[in-house]
Design a protein around this motif. Structure first.
Motif: not given
Length: 489
Positions: A401-426
């Motif tokens: 299927e030829e395309a000039d723009l492909v948009i991936k709308a496959l859903g969302f997942e949570p970010e790794d907040l304990p790592t991003l925030w330096g809060a492993p106890e979360l």
């Protein structure tokens, strides 16, 4: 009242007039016109005033729907608004974007009896818009200012709902958000044709004028520490939502011209706000004159296909691996998209991406742009553990299927907040969502609460509003208990 209500046997269901597809695809304005007063009253009068109102039961906020429908039918619109606002912080938003066909309207008793549901969402939108026009919406003006403060991480619907309730109780509230505007997906993820941005801005302004402090353009873990926020406030609410896009493990899935839905919608929304957006001006995130393929079948995919139409794409196709009956997105949105020229290609999935050849790639540093999607045709096989039929690949039926723009709308997942925030106890679940009590929304960290998608996974705005309100109530109970303890001592 008997003469006012129960008119469903003589009055047919009607929705607000929808703008013609040819007209509405020229702009990002909302596609439904306002109800006239007489029509809103007439449709509200179709309510059967059930002894057991299933519409209310199946609304996540348990809105007192029969009550404000009756008041609307009687022309008592200010009272109708007050009843609506009592259980819903943002009724004008829910009236526009809630999937009523799956919630209140889908469980309307007269719908089940074959008379067509009451147009609950349209009436909800009408009474709130009327309330704003007439100055019936009360400003946030606490009777008593309190010394306690609450920090809210995330300015989406859950965080803002909590901020509204806490501030009205006199609590000092600071909202932190990575974006330059409050609203979360209400501002940057939901297009204007479903929710005009002025509606969101109006509520943001009300909160700011009521004393809510907004720290925007601030990313926790980079610009400010999580523990720093905890130390500054008596309680903290985590309301970040889920922004990590699911990806495809296919060759060339990140080639130029293949973009994530959240990036595409955010750029489009910023353009709507009048911002200078380099990604749009360069053409990278502009569908004008392009053949667009959107991969996915949820509401985000619907937002993408309809946005691409408005940007002037030459063609827009949506690939979904199951059939129409199994599509997770709103059927109403599918119909709107089809009216506007979107082509749905059912039972198809991406099997890879082809790119155009680029001469001397290593020497020039160029990366080959997208040429198209290798499409795998599917069929539905045996049901899985959830009862849904599994999609199976039909061997040898692939095509490009030829395309000039492909948009991936496959859903969302949570970010790794304990790592991003330096809060492993979360604590988080195996899916990465934050663990929180289902009633109070308190996490395992003392004084830290979590609401909305970061707890539930990608879900509905109305659920985030409910969570935010419940967390605010729990915090107010906590603060009251602390005061009682201090007084006893």
């Amino acid at each position: 009242m008997a003469n006012k209500m129960l008119r469903f046997v003589t009055v047919d269901r009607q929705t607000p007039e929808k703008r013609d597809a040819e007209d509405r695809t020229d702009d990002f304005g909302e596609i439904y016109r306002e109800f006239a007063t007489a029509r809103a009253e007439e449709q509200a009068a179709r309510c059967s005033q059930c002894g057991v109102p299933y519409c209310q039961t199946h609304c996540p906020l348990h809105n007192n729907i029969p009550d404000w429908l009756r008041l609307t039918a009687e022309g008592r619109l200010q009272e109708a608004y007050e009843i609506s606002q009592a259980t819903n912080t943002f009724p004008e938003i829910c009236g526009r974007i809630c999937p009523q066909d799956r919630l209140c309207e889908g469980n309307c008793v007269i719908e089940q009896s074959g008379h067509g549901t009451v147009t609950i969402g349209a009436v909800e939108k009408y009474i709130t818009d009327t309330a704003f026009e007439n100055g019936w919406v009360p400003a946030i003006a606490p009777r008593i200012e309190r010394s306690e403060s609450v920090g809210i991480i995330g300015a989406g619907p859950g965080g803002l709902a909590a901020a509204d309730m806490l501030r009205r109780a006199g609590v000092q509230v600071t909202v932190y958000d990575r974006y330059d505007r409050a609203g979360g997906l209400l501002s940057y993820g939901i297009p204007g044709f479903k929710l005009e941005k002025e509606i969101v801005t109006r509520r943001n302004d009300q909160l700011a004028e009521g004393g809510v402090a907004f720290e925007l353009g601030v990313e926790v873990g980079r610009d400010i520490g999580f523990e720093e926020i905890r130390a500054e406030h008596h309680a903290v609410i985590v309301a970040t939502g889920v922004y990590k896009s699911r990806e495809l493990d296919e060759a060339n899935s990140n080639a130029p011209g293949v973009v994530r839905a959240i990036d595409y919608l955010t750029v489009s929304s910023k353009k709507y706000f009048g911002d200078d957006v380099p990604e749009f001006e360069s053409g990278e995130m502009d569908a004008k004159g392009k053949r667009v393929v959107v991969i996915g079948g949820g509401d985000t995919a619907m937002d993408c296909v309809r946005t691409a139409i408005r940007q002037g794409a030459t063609s827009v196709k949506c690939l979904y691996r199951r059939d129409r009956a199994n599509m997770p997105g709103s059927q109403r949105e599918v119909q709107n998209a089809e009216e506007e020229g979107v082509e749905f290609v059912w039972l198809t999935a991406p099997g890879g991406f082809e790119v155009h050849p680029v001469v001397d790639t290593a020497e020039t540093g160029q990366v080959a742009p997208i040429k198209g999607v290798m499409v795998q045709k599917m069929r539905l096989g045996e049901a899985d553990a959830t009862g849904r039929q599994r999609p199976e690949i039909i061997e040898g039926a692939d095509y490009l299927e030829e395309a000039d723009l492909v948009i991936k709308a496959l859903g969302f997942e949570p970010e790794d907040l304990p790592t991003l925030w330096g809060a492993p106890e979360l604590e988080v679940t195996r899916w990465g969502t934050v663990k929180a009590d289902f009633r109070t929304h308190e996490t395992g960290l003392d004084g830290v609460y979590a609401v909305g998608d970061i707890v539930r996974g990608a879900s509905l705005v109305v659920w985030a509003i409910r969570d935010g309100r419940e967390a605010a109530e729990a915090i107010l109970d906590r603060l009251a208990a602390n005061q009682s303890t201090v007084a006893a001592e």
